[in-house]
Design a protein around this motif. Structure first.
Motif, PDB file in Angstrom:
ATOM      1  N   LEU A 185       3.257   0.877   3.139  1.00  0.00           N
ATOM      2  CA  LEU A 185       4.456   0.422   3.068  1.00  0.00           C
ATOM      3  C   LEU A 185       5.699   0.842   2.152  1.00  0.00           C
ATOM      4  CD1 LEU A 185       3.682  -3.522   2.373  1.00  0.00           C
ATOM      5  CD2 LEU A 185       4.820  -2.626   4.491  1.00  0.00           C
ATOM      6  N   TYR A 186       5.072   1.679   1.360  1.00  0.00           N
ATOM      7  CA  TYR A 186       6.205   2.553   0.455  1.00  0.00           C
ATOM      8  C   TYR A 186       6.911   3.785   1.019  1.00  0.00           C
ATOM      9  CZ  TYR A 186       7.481   5.383  -3.581  1.00  0.00           C
ATOM     10  OH  TYR A 186       8.084   6.028  -4.602  1.00  0.00           O
ATOM     11  N   LEU A 187       8.278   3.307   0.897  1.00  0.00           N
ATOM     12  CA  LEU A 187       8.816   4.465   1.747  1.00  0.00           C
ATOM     13  C   LEU A 187       9.104   5.826   1.237  1.00  0.00           C
ATOM     14  CD1 LEU A 187      12.056   2.221   3.212  1.00  0.00           C
ATOM     15  CD2 LEU A 187      10.720   4.009   4.352  1.00  0.00           C
TER      16      LEU A 187
ATOM     17  N   SER B 109      10.285  10.674  -7.240  1.00  0.00           N
ATOM     18  CA  SER B 109      11.114   9.517  -7.068  1.00  0.00           C
ATOM     19  C   SER B 109      10.323   8.302  -7.508  1.00  0.00           C
ATOM     20  CB  SER B 109      11.868   9.274  -5.901  1.00  0.00           C
ATOM     21  OG  SER B 109      10.929   8.988  -4.946  1.00  0.00           O
ATOM     22  N   GLY B 110      10.778   7.280  -7.818  1.00  0.00           N
ATOM     23  CA  GLY B 110      10.107   5.916  -7.819  1.00  0.00           C
ATOM     24  C   GLY B 110       9.973   5.410  -9.071  1.00  0.00           C
ATOM     25  N   GLU B 111      10.266   6.210 -10.332  1.00  0.00           N
ATOM     26  CA  GLU B 111      10.373   5.536 -11.705  1.00  0.00           C
ATOM     27  C   GLU B 111      10.883   6.749 -12.604  1.00  0.00           C
ATOM     28  OE1 GLU B 111       6.228   5.276 -13.024  1.00  0.00           O
ATOM     29  OE2 GLU B 111       5.843   7.293 -12.487  1.00  0.00           O
TER      30      GLU B 111
ATOM     31  N   GLY C  78      16.025   9.736  -6.312  1.00  0.00           N
ATOM     32  CA  GLY C  78      15.666   8.503  -5.981  1.00  0.00           C
ATOM     33  C   GLY C  78      16.748   7.522  -6.156  1.00  0.00           C
ATOM     34  N   THR C  79      16.972   6.397  -5.239  1.00  0.00           N
ATOM     35  CA  THR C  79      17.621   5.362  -5.684  1.00  0.00           C
ATOM     36  C   THR C  79      16.621   3.867  -5.314  1.00  0.00           C
ATOM     37  OG1 THR C  79      18.503   5.117  -3.314  1.00  0.00           O
ATOM     38  CG2 THR C  79      19.897   6.298  -5.028  1.00  0.00           C
ATOM     39  N   MET C  80      16.696   3.612  -4.139  1.00  0.00           N
ATOM     40  CA  MET C  80      15.801   2.521  -3.929  1.00  0.00           C
ATOM     41  C   MET C  80      15.490   2.210  -2.598  1.00  0.00           C
ATOM     42  SD  MET C  80      18.476  -0.650  -5.448  1.00  0.00           S
ATOM     43  CE  MET C  80      17.238  -1.910  -5.381  1.00  0.00           C
ATOM     44  N   ALA C  81      14.369   1.819  -2.209  1.00  0.00           N
ATOM     45  CA  ALA C  81      13.596   2.021  -0.744  1.00  0.00           C
ATOM     46  C   ALA C  81      14.842   1.338   0.221  1.00  0.00           C
ATOM     47  CB  ALA C  81      12.327   1.167  -0.607  1.00  0.00           C
ATOM     48  N   GLU C  82      15.521   0.241  -0.284  1.00  0.00           N
ATOM     49  CA  GLU C  82      16.394  -0.235   0.395  1.00  0.00           C
ATOM     50  C   GLU C  82      17.403   0.597   1.240  1.00  0.00           C
ATOM     51  OE1 GLU C  82      15.344  -1.502  -2.067  1.00  0.00           O
ATOM     52  OE2 GLU C  82      15.157  -3.838  -1.744  1.00  0.00           O
ATOM     53  N   MET C  83      17.797   1.619   0.130  1.00  0.00           N
ATOM     54  CA  MET C  83      18.673   2.523   0.395  1.00  0.00           C
ATOM     55  C   MET C  83      18.603   3.871   0.799  1.00  0.00           C
ATOM     56  SD  MET C  83      21.387   0.913  -0.784  1.00  0.00           S
ATOM     57  CE  MET C  83      22.329   2.199  -0.157  1.00  0.00           C
TER      58      MET C  83
ATOM     59  N   PRO D 251      18.494   6.806   3.270  1.00  0.00           N
ATOM     60  CA  PRO D 251      18.037   8.037   2.444  1.00  0.00           C
ATOM     61  C   PRO D 251      18.182   7.712   1.020  1.00  0.00           C
ATOM     62  CG  PRO D 251      20.185   8.272   3.595  1.00  0.00           C
ATOM     63  CD  PRO D 251      19.765   6.936   3.888  1.00  0.00           C
ATOM     64  N   PHE D 252      16.892   7.447   0.387  1.00  0.00           N
ATOM     65  CA  PHE D 252      17.000   7.175  -1.007  1.00  0.00           C
ATOM     66  C   PHE D 252      17.090   8.468  -1.959  1.00  0.00           C
ATOM     67  CE2 PHE D 252      12.597   7.903   0.399  1.00  0.00           C
ATOM     68  CZ  PHE D 252      12.112   9.062  -0.589  1.00  0.00           C
ATOM     69  N   MET D 253      17.193   9.922  -1.129  1.00  0.00           N
ATOM     70  CA  MET D 253      17.203  10.930  -1.842  1.00  0.00           C
ATOM     71  C   MET D 253      18.869  11.067  -2.336  1.00  0.00           C
ATOM     72  SD  MET D 253      13.943  12.931  -0.302  1.00  0.00           S
ATOM     73  CE  MET D 253      14.427  14.706  -0.831  1.00  0.00           C
TER      74      MET D 253
ATOM     75  N   GLY E  39      19.226  16.060 -14.539  1.00  0.00           N
ATOM     76  CA  GLY E  39      19.734  15.044 -13.977  1.00  0.00           C
ATOM     77  C   GLY E  39      19.806  14.731 -12.680  1.00  0.00           C
ATOM     78  N   MET E  40      20.823  13.769 -11.800  1.00  0.00           N
ATOM     79  CA  MET E  40      20.846  13.702 -10.496  1.00  0.00           C
ATOM     80  C   MET E  40      22.180  13.589 -10.243  1.00  0.00           C
ATOM     81  SD  MET E  40      18.063  10.790  -9.254  1.00  0.00           S
ATOM     82  CE  MET E  40      18.074   9.328 -10.794  1.00  0.00           C
ATOM     83  N   LEU E  41      22.450  14.259  -8.966  1.00  0.00           N
ATOM     84  CA  LEU E  41      24.000  14.417  -8.337  1.00  0.00           C
ATOM     85  C   LEU E  41      23.759  13.512  -7.531  1.00  0.00           C
ATOM     86  CD1 LEU E  41      24.604  18.210  -7.738  1.00  0.00           C
ATOM     87  CD2 LEU E  41      24.990  16.816  -9.764  1.00  0.00           C
TER      88      LEU E  41
ATOM     89  N   GLY F 261      19.520  10.983 -15.640  1.00  0.00           N
ATOM     90  CA  GLY F 261      18.856  10.246 -14.546  1.00  0.00           C
ATOM     91  C   GLY F 261      19.122   8.719 -14.669  1.00  0.00           C
ATOM     92  N   VAL F 262      17.994   7.764 -14.348  1.00  0.00           N
ATOM     93  CA  VAL F 262      18.240   6.478 -14.333  1.00  0.00           C
ATOM     94  C   VAL F 262      17.079   6.002 -15.264  1.00  0.00           C
ATOM     95  CG1 VAL F 262      17.440   4.359 -13.080  1.00  0.00           C
ATOM     96  CG2 VAL F 262      18.824   6.059 -11.864  1.00  0.00           C
ATOM     97  N   TYR F 263      17.349   5.428 -16.507  1.00  0.00           N
ATOM     98  CA  TYR F 263      16.500   5.400 -17.559  1.00  0.00           C
ATOM     99  C   TYR F 263      15.746   3.790 -17.430  1.00  0.00           C
ATOM    100  CZ  TYR F 263      21.193   5.323 -19.896  1.00  0.00           C
ATOM    101  OH  TYR F 263      22.463   4.979 -20.134  1.00  0.00           O
TER     102      TYR F 263
HETATM  103  C1  8LE Z   1      14.364   6.271 -12.280  1.00  0.00           C
HETATM  104  C2  8LE Z   1      13.044   5.397  -4.244  1.00  0.00           C
HETATM  105  C3  8LE Z   1      11.643   5.175  -4.008  1.00  0.00           C
HETATM  106  C4  8LE Z   1      11.561   5.116  -2.481  1.00  0.00           C
HETATM  107  O1  8LE Z   1      11.004   6.183  -4.565  1.00  0.00           O
HETATM  108  C5  8LE Z   1      11.468   3.921  -4.762  1.00  0.00           C
HETATM  109  O2  8LE Z   1      10.739   3.794  -5.695  1.00  0.00           O
HETATM  110  O3  8LE Z   1      12.015   2.609  -4.172  1.00  0.00           O
HETATM  111  P1  8LE Z   1      11.602   1.291  -4.557  1.00  0.00           P
HETATM  112  O4  8LE Z   1      10.006   0.967  -4.649  1.00  0.00           O
HETATM  113  O5  8LE Z   1      12.447   0.341  -4.139  1.00  0.00           O
HETATM  114  O6  8LE Z   1      11.988   1.241  -6.262  1.00  0.00           O
HETATM  115  C6  8LE Z   1      13.291   1.241  -6.522  1.00  0.00           C
HETATM  116  C7  8LE Z   1      13.200   1.329  -8.080  1.00  0.00           C
HETATM  117  O7  8LE Z   1      12.329   2.363  -8.636  1.00  0.00           O
HETATM  118  C8  8LE Z   1      14.500   1.551  -8.560  1.00  0.00           C
HETATM  119  O8  8LE Z   1      15.523   0.432  -8.797  1.00  0.00           O
HETATM  120  C9  8LE Z   1      14.280   2.200 -10.190  1.00  0.00           C
HETATM  121  O9  8LE Z   1      13.877   1.175 -10.956  1.00  0.00           O
HETATM  122  C10 8LE Z   1      13.076   2.925  -9.916  1.00  0.00           C
HETATM  123  N1  8LE Z   1      13.145   4.393  -9.635  1.00  0.00           N
HETATM  124  C11 8LE Z   1      13.075   4.782  -8.227  1.00  0.00           C
HETATM  125  N2  8LE Z   1      13.539   6.249  -8.323  1.00  0.00           N
HETATM  126  C12 8LE Z   1      13.740   6.507  -9.797  1.00  0.00           C
HETATM  127  C13 8LE Z   1      13.728   5.334 -10.397  1.00  0.00           C
HETATM  128  N3  8LE Z   1      13.915   5.032 -11.820  1.00  0.00           N
HETATM  129  N4  8LE Z   1      14.581   7.506 -11.868  1.00  0.00           N
HETATM  130  C14 8LE Z   1      14.080   7.763 -10.384  1.00  0.00           C
HETATM  131  N5  8LE Z   1      14.198   8.838  -9.884  1.00  0.00           N
END
Ligand code: 8LE
Length: 465
Positions: free
Chosen positions: A165-167, A241-243, A267-272, A274-276, A287-289, A356-358
């Motif tokens: 299921l993981y995108l 991505s992912g954390e 990475g942003t979120m799966a809902e989003m 193209p998450f890259m 960092g991230m652009l 990044g996203v901390y």
């Molecule tokens: C810090 C973006 C993806 C598909 O790899 C993912 O993990 O999506 P998912 O499962 O919807 O989780 C999204 C959450 O993972 C974000 O809200 C954020 O808390 C965390 N996350 C994803 N990428 C990063 C991240 N946190 N840096 C990242 N690069």
């Protein structure tokens, strides 16, 4: 203004296009244009996307009608910032009332090409439905971003994340395929698979590698157990991505040192997807652009959801500019970051998240008036001599006092750990401003994550939101 390359809504990209092999950019103009000009085009696009959503989604129509808002009102970014944010709870409610995809699907069910979802370990899972044409556009966007990371046609891309299921893994794969790479969808998560990944990496010597940062560290440990130096894999670009991790300084360094590759955070979120769309590049690897012509990224005050000035901290809010299936318009992430606008060495004129996203707002530990990010503990421990590579943070209430215990692996023998515990506790205390008791455990005894790490055990659940 020269025309922005392939800038239409709905988006459609020429599937035979590849950039000039010597260009660092996939779309030179879109990536390096005057940001004000880009913003003007984006503002028009936002209105277009909202008109589309208003016409095709009872969910958006209901939400906007309730606050007397029409897409035509969006004549400035200030107006756009007043569009109500979408929360995960609202999506869950919409999918509950209109199963399985909610009343924000916006395309005919016959258009759906892939279904993904949240893992659903807590609460009802959310289903992501992605249209056939959107999938292709996602692949194009991810190919473009991979190009920016320095990946080229013919390179082998090793995807070491769950194919389920993981995108994340599917999105990386779609981009690599569109870029005419040699894709190696290895996967992750099955019994014994990490040791097999070591063998396959050593045999195929890919140029690029995708996983979660936790999993890359795990893989390095397993390689060492198998007596293989991960540098022998010959990896050049590792994107994650992912954390949090790829932008956590000591985690990033540990991965770079182990594999000898450039570490790229995305990475942003799966809902989003193209998450890259938030991603570093070969020329700007830290960092991230924010690739603002793919997804519109705002960093907002977490209570008013108005954007904060560059330099300030806030929570990301995301809007799709090219999705027609389940388009997200101001999706609240609940994450934390800081953004800046500066000259990027790679020449792209996008804002940047330098750290990044901390972390997630709801993962922040509130203890005795202080806010502690789990990533701060991770970052600190990795700088401590004799740290064994994994830990847990336990927060509990004894009497009327909250206390924080960090259970950390230590490579020293049992009798020699008192000094490690004292020194690490003192270091954490001066960093975090709260007293920390460190309890050491043997190295390689705490479970490693094969996907995303979950290290906080908060025993005062009633005090959390
Ligand atoms: C810090 C973006 C993806 C598909 O790899 C993912 O993990 O999506 P998912 O499962 O919807 O989780 C999204 C959450 O993972 C974000 O809200 C954020 O808390 C965390 N996350 C994803 N990428 C990063 C991240 N946190 N840096 C990242 N690069």
């Amino acid at each position: 203004m020269t025309r922005m390359e392939d800038w239409h809504f709905p988006a459609a990209y020429d599937q035979s296009y590849l950039p000039d092999p010597l260009s660092p950019y996939w779309f030179p103009h879109r990536e390096t244009m005057d940001p004000e000009e880009r913003n003007a085009a984006v503002l028009e696009r936002l209105r277009e996307v909202m008109e589309y959503a208003y016409a095709t989604s009872p969910f958006y129509r209901r939400t906007w009608d309730a606050v007397d808002l029409e897409p035509a009102d969006i004549t400035s970014f200030e107006a756009f910032e007043q569009v109500p944010v979408v929360t995960k709870d609202e999506m869950r409610a919409s999918q509950h009332d209109h199963p399985p995809f909610g009343d924000y699907l916006c395309v005919d069910e016959s258009e759906i090409h892939h279904i993904h979802g949240t893992s659903g370990t807590t609460g009802m899972p959310t289903a992501f439905a992605i249209g056939r044409r959107d999938w292709q556009v996602i692949a194009d966007n991810h190919a473009r971003i991979l190009w920016g990371m320095g990946v080229r046609p013919g390179d082998t891309v090793f995807v070491a994340a769950l194919f389920s299921l993981y995108l994340g893994s599917w999105g990386a794969l779609a981009g690599a395929e569109r870029l005419h790479c040699r894709s190696l969808p290895f996967g992750a998560g099955a019994q014994g698979m990490t040791a097999r990944a070591v063998t396959w990496l050593a045999r195929t010597r890919p140029k690029a590698f995708y996983a979660t940062p936790s999993y890359a560290l795990r893989l390095a440990e397993v390689a060492e157990q198998e007596k293989i130096d991960p540098r022998e894999f010959g990896l050049q670009v590792m994107f994650f991505s992912g954390e949090p991790g790829a932008s956590v300084p000591t985690v990033r360094r540990a991965i770079e040192d182990a594999f000898g590759a450039t570490v790229i955070d995305c990475g942003t979120m799966a809902e989003m997807t193209p998450f890259m769309s938030a991603s570093a590049t070969a020329g700007t690897p830290d960092g991230m652009l924010l690739w603002q012509d793919i997804v519109w990224h705002e960093v907002c005050d977490p209570t008013t959801f108005r954007t904060v000035p560059f330099g300030a901290e806030g929570t990301p809010v995301y809007t799709h500019l090219e999705r027609t299936s389940q388009p997200m318009i101001r999706l609240a992430s609940n994450d934390l970051t800081r953004w800046v606008m500066e000259d990027n060495p790679c020449g792209r004129t996008y804002p940047k998240l330098p750290d990044g996203v901390y972390g997630r707002i709801d993962d922040m530990i509130h203890i005795r008036g202080e806010n502690v990010y789990p990533t701060e503990v991770d970052n600190y421990l990795r700088s401590v001599e004799h740290y064994g590579g994994e830990h847990r943070i336990v927060v509990r209430r004894t009497g009327s006092m909250d206390e924080m215990i960090v259970r950390a692996e230590c490579t020293l023998a049992d009798g020699q750990r008192a000094e490690f515990e004292r020194r690490t506790g003192a270091g954490l205390q001066s960093l975090l401003g709260v007293r920390v008791t460190v309890e050491s455990v043997d190295a390689d005894t705490l479970e490693r994550a094969e996907h995303k790490s979950r290290r906080v055990v908060d025993e005062r659940e009633h005090t959390r939101r």
